[in-house]
Design a protein around this motif. Structure first.
Motif, mmCIF file in Angstrom:
data_model
loop_
_atom_site.group_PDB
_atom_site.id
_atom_site.type_symbol
_atom_site.label_atom_id
_atom_site.label_comp_id
_atom_site.label_asym_id
_atom_site.label_seq_id
_atom_site.Cartn_x
_atom_site.Cartn_y
_atom_site.Cartn_z
ATOM 1 N N UNK A 13 69.745 -34.656 -28.108
ATOM 2 C CA UNK A 13 68.444 -34.525 -27.461
ATOM 3 C C UNK A 13 67.423 -35.249 -28.330
ATOM 4 N N UNK A 14 66.277 -35.556 -27.767
ATOM 5 C CA UNK A 14 65.217 -36.210 -28.518
ATOM 6 C C UNK A 14 64.287 -35.174 -29.140
ATOM 7 N N UNK A 15 63.939 -35.404 -30.397
ATOM 8 C CA UNK A 15 63.005 -34.535 -31.110
ATOM 9 C C UNK A 15 61.830 -35.373 -31.594
ATOM 10 N N UNK A 16 60.645 -34.773 -31.618
ATOM 11 C CA UNK A 16 59.429 -35.484 -32.000
ATOM 12 C C UNK A 16 58.717 -34.750 -33.122
ATOM 13 N N UNK A 17 58.405 -35.493 -34.186
ATOM 14 C CA UNK A 17 57.585 -34.985 -35.279
ATOM 15 C C UNK A 17 56.193 -35.583 -35.117
ATOM 16 N N UNK A 18 55.260 -34.764 -34.670
ATOM 17 C CA UNK A 18 53.914 -35.243 -34.351
ATOM 18 C C UNK A 18 53.097 -35.444 -35.628
ATOM 19 N N UNK A 19 52.235 -36.462 -35.597
ATOM 20 C CA UNK A 19 51.343 -36.749 -36.714
ATOM 21 C C UNK A 19 49.893 -36.722 -36.231
ATOM 22 N N UNK A 20 49.054 -35.951 -36.925
ATOM 23 C CA UNK A 20 47.660 -35.759 -36.539
ATOM 24 C C UNK A 20 46.738 -35.980 -37.735
ATOM 25 N N UNK A 21 45.453 -36.178 -37.433
ATOM 26 C CA UNK A 21 44.406 -36.103 -38.444
ATOM 27 C C UNK A 21 43.477 -34.975 -38.009
ATOM 28 N N UNK A 22 43.837 -33.755 -38.367
ATOM 29 C CA UNK A 22 43.094 -32.595 -37.898
ATOM 30 C C UNK A 22 41.763 -32.473 -38.624
ATOM 31 N N UNK A 23 40.824 -31.783 -37.966
ATOM 32 C CA UNK A 23 39.470 -31.640 -38.475
ATOM 33 C C UNK A 23 39.076 -30.162 -38.472
ATOM 34 N N UNK A 75 42.728 -36.064 -48.402
ATOM 35 C CA UNK A 75 43.538 -37.136 -47.838
ATOM 36 C C UNK A 75 44.989 -36.713 -47.729
ATOM 37 N N UNK A 76 45.557 -36.943 -46.550
ATOM 38 C CA UNK A 76 46.966 -36.609 -46.312
ATOM 39 C C UNK A 76 47.802 -37.879 -46.219
ATOM 40 N N UNK A 77 49.071 -37.739 -46.576
ATOM 41 C CA UNK A 77 49.969 -38.882 -46.751
ATOM 42 C C UNK A 77 50.454 -39.489 -45.448
ATOM 43 N N UNK A 78 50.642 -38.673 -44.412
ATOM 44 C CA UNK A 78 51.222 -39.186 -43.171
ATOM 45 C C UNK A 78 52.728 -39.308 -43.258
ATOM 46 N N UNK A 79 53.291 -40.289 -42.526
ATOM 47 C CA UNK A 79 54.728 -40.570 -42.502
ATOM 48 C C UNK A 79 55.547 -39.370 -42.004
ATOM 49 N N UNK A 80 55.138 -38.842 -40.852
ATOM 50 C CA UNK A 80 56.003 -37.890 -40.160
ATOM 51 C C UNK A 80 57.354 -38.560 -39.922
ATOM 52 N N UNK A 84 54.466 -43.685 -39.785
ATOM 53 C CA UNK A 84 53.502 -44.484 -40.516
ATOM 54 C C UNK A 84 52.285 -43.673 -40.924
ATOM 55 N N UNK A 85 51.092 -44.263 -40.804
ATOM 56 C CA UNK A 85 49.889 -43.578 -41.278
ATOM 57 C C UNK A 85 48.864 -43.361 -40.171
ATOM 58 N N UNK A 86 49.230 -43.618 -38.924
ATOM 59 C CA UNK A 86 48.333 -43.397 -37.792
ATOM 60 C C UNK A 86 48.758 -42.174 -37.003
ATOM 61 N N UNK A 87 47.832 -41.609 -36.260
ATOM 62 C CA UNK A 87 48.187 -40.508 -35.359
ATOM 63 C C UNK A 87 49.259 -40.997 -34.383
ATOM 64 N N UNK A 88 50.214 -40.136 -34.096
ATOM 65 C CA UNK A 88 51.305 -40.510 -33.211
ATOM 66 C C UNK A 88 52.464 -39.554 -33.372
ATOM 67 N N UNK A 89 53.667 -40.067 -33.317
ATOM 68 C CA UNK A 89 54.850 -39.216 -33.467
ATOM 69 C C UNK A 89 56.046 -40.051 -33.878
ATOM 70 N N UNK A 90 56.902 -39.462 -34.696
ATOM 71 C CA UNK A 90 58.219 -40.009 -34.995
ATOM 72 C C UNK A 90 59.203 -39.346 -34.038
ATOM 73 N N UNK A 91 59.881 -40.137 -33.238
ATOM 74 C CA UNK A 91 60.778 -39.598 -32.213
ATOM 75 C C UNK A 91 62.162 -40.221 -32.376
ATOM 76 N N UNK A 92 63.176 -39.363 -32.383
ATOM 77 C CA UNK A 92 64.544 -39.854 -32.570
ATOM 78 C C UNK A 92 65.523 -38.825 -32.020
#
Length: 273
Positions: free
Chosen positions: A4-14, A221-226, A240-248
């Motif tokens: 199945x596909x899993x997603x690790x979401x990346x955010x810049x929360x405030x 400052x947070x590192x990113x790289x979900x 990477x370092x932008x909002x988004x998701x690592x999906x695999x």
């Protein structure tokens, strides 16, 4: 095939919960459109900001965050982990940091209050005293058998530096280790990926690591790289370092092959220590 596909979401929360919920839903929507069935949100997904403000809004925010996860799971028919939100502990100075796993039907499958608190003095001069505003949880994290997916072990951020915790999760049957985080930029550049790969390799397990990225509240400052990492330690996806998701894909047949070829979990001699 059992995958199945899993997603690790990346955010810049405030410090604005409503803005954070909207950003999280945007990424959940995008991930489900790509076919993700299991989605992890990072630590502090609902709030990053001033400690006094966190304590003030914690009673309301805890309910909002939990309700948000339930709503998202039902709306998108996915399993969702909220990687960490503040929950009152009964005093005026601390909260728990709680991760919550929610099933497709909106049922709360498990909750875990972070037990390892980040109290460190870094070489760049930064100091963190998580225990000044958070209380440590009293129970080890759970392993949940998620119907139709896999057995999931939950942890939070600083936990990743304590391998014995993951041995507990593997001993309880975990096939996938979820490690939502808000890793600092300074420590992350040297330790984040190395630690995640180590936890995957030594436990022959998948690792799903949602992350915070960028600058929060004008200072932190947070590192990113979900990331999603397979049981061999291969990085399958990196946000990477932008909002988004690592999906695999998480492939349980692949996991079983690796555990058969490299049966280190069966070779432990802990009784000698």
């Amino acid at each position: 095939m059992r995958d199945f596909l899993a997603a690790a979401v990346q955010l810049t929360s405030s410090s604005d919960p409503e803005r954070n919920f909207a950003a999280a839903e945007e990424q959940i929507d995008l991930a489900t459109r790509r076919g993700a069935e299991l989605i992890g949100l990072p630590e502090n997904f609902a709030f990053i900001g001033d400690d006094a403000r966190r304590l003030e809004i914690a009673p309301t925010l805890a309910e909002q965050a939990s309700r948000f996860l339930v709503t998202m799971a039902r709306r998108y028919q996915v399993v969702i982990l909220g990687g960490g939100f503040p929950v009152p502990v009964g005093d005026d100075a601390h909260t728990y940091q709680r991760a919550q796993l929610v099933g497709r039907d909106g049922q709360i499958l498990s909750s875990y209050d972070k037990i390892h608190l980040f109290d460190v003095d870094l070489p760049d001069g930064s100091s963190y005293r998580e225990s000044a505003g958070f209380s440590s949880g009293a129970e080890l994290p759970p392993v949940v058998d998620v119907p139709g997916l896999c057995r999931v072990g939950v942890s939070i951020c600083y936990d990743v530096r304590f391998p014995e915790l993951y041995r507990h999760l593997i001993g309880a049957g975990a096939e996938l280790l979820m490690i939502p985080a808000a890793f600092t930029a300074f420590t992350g550049k040297d330790h984040w990926q190395v630690l995640l790969q180590a936890r995957a390799i030594e436990n022959t397990a998948y690792v799903l690591a949602p992350a915070q990225t960028g600058t929060h509240a004008g200072r932190r400052q947070s590192h990113g790289h979900a990331m999603v990492i397979d049981p061999w330690g291969t990085v399958l996806a990196d946000a990477g370092v932008s909002a988004g998701a690592a999906i695999a894909p998480v492939d349980l047949d692949h996991l079983q092959r690796i555990r058969t070829q490299m049966p280190c979990l069966q070779h432990r001699r802990t009784a000698l220590f």
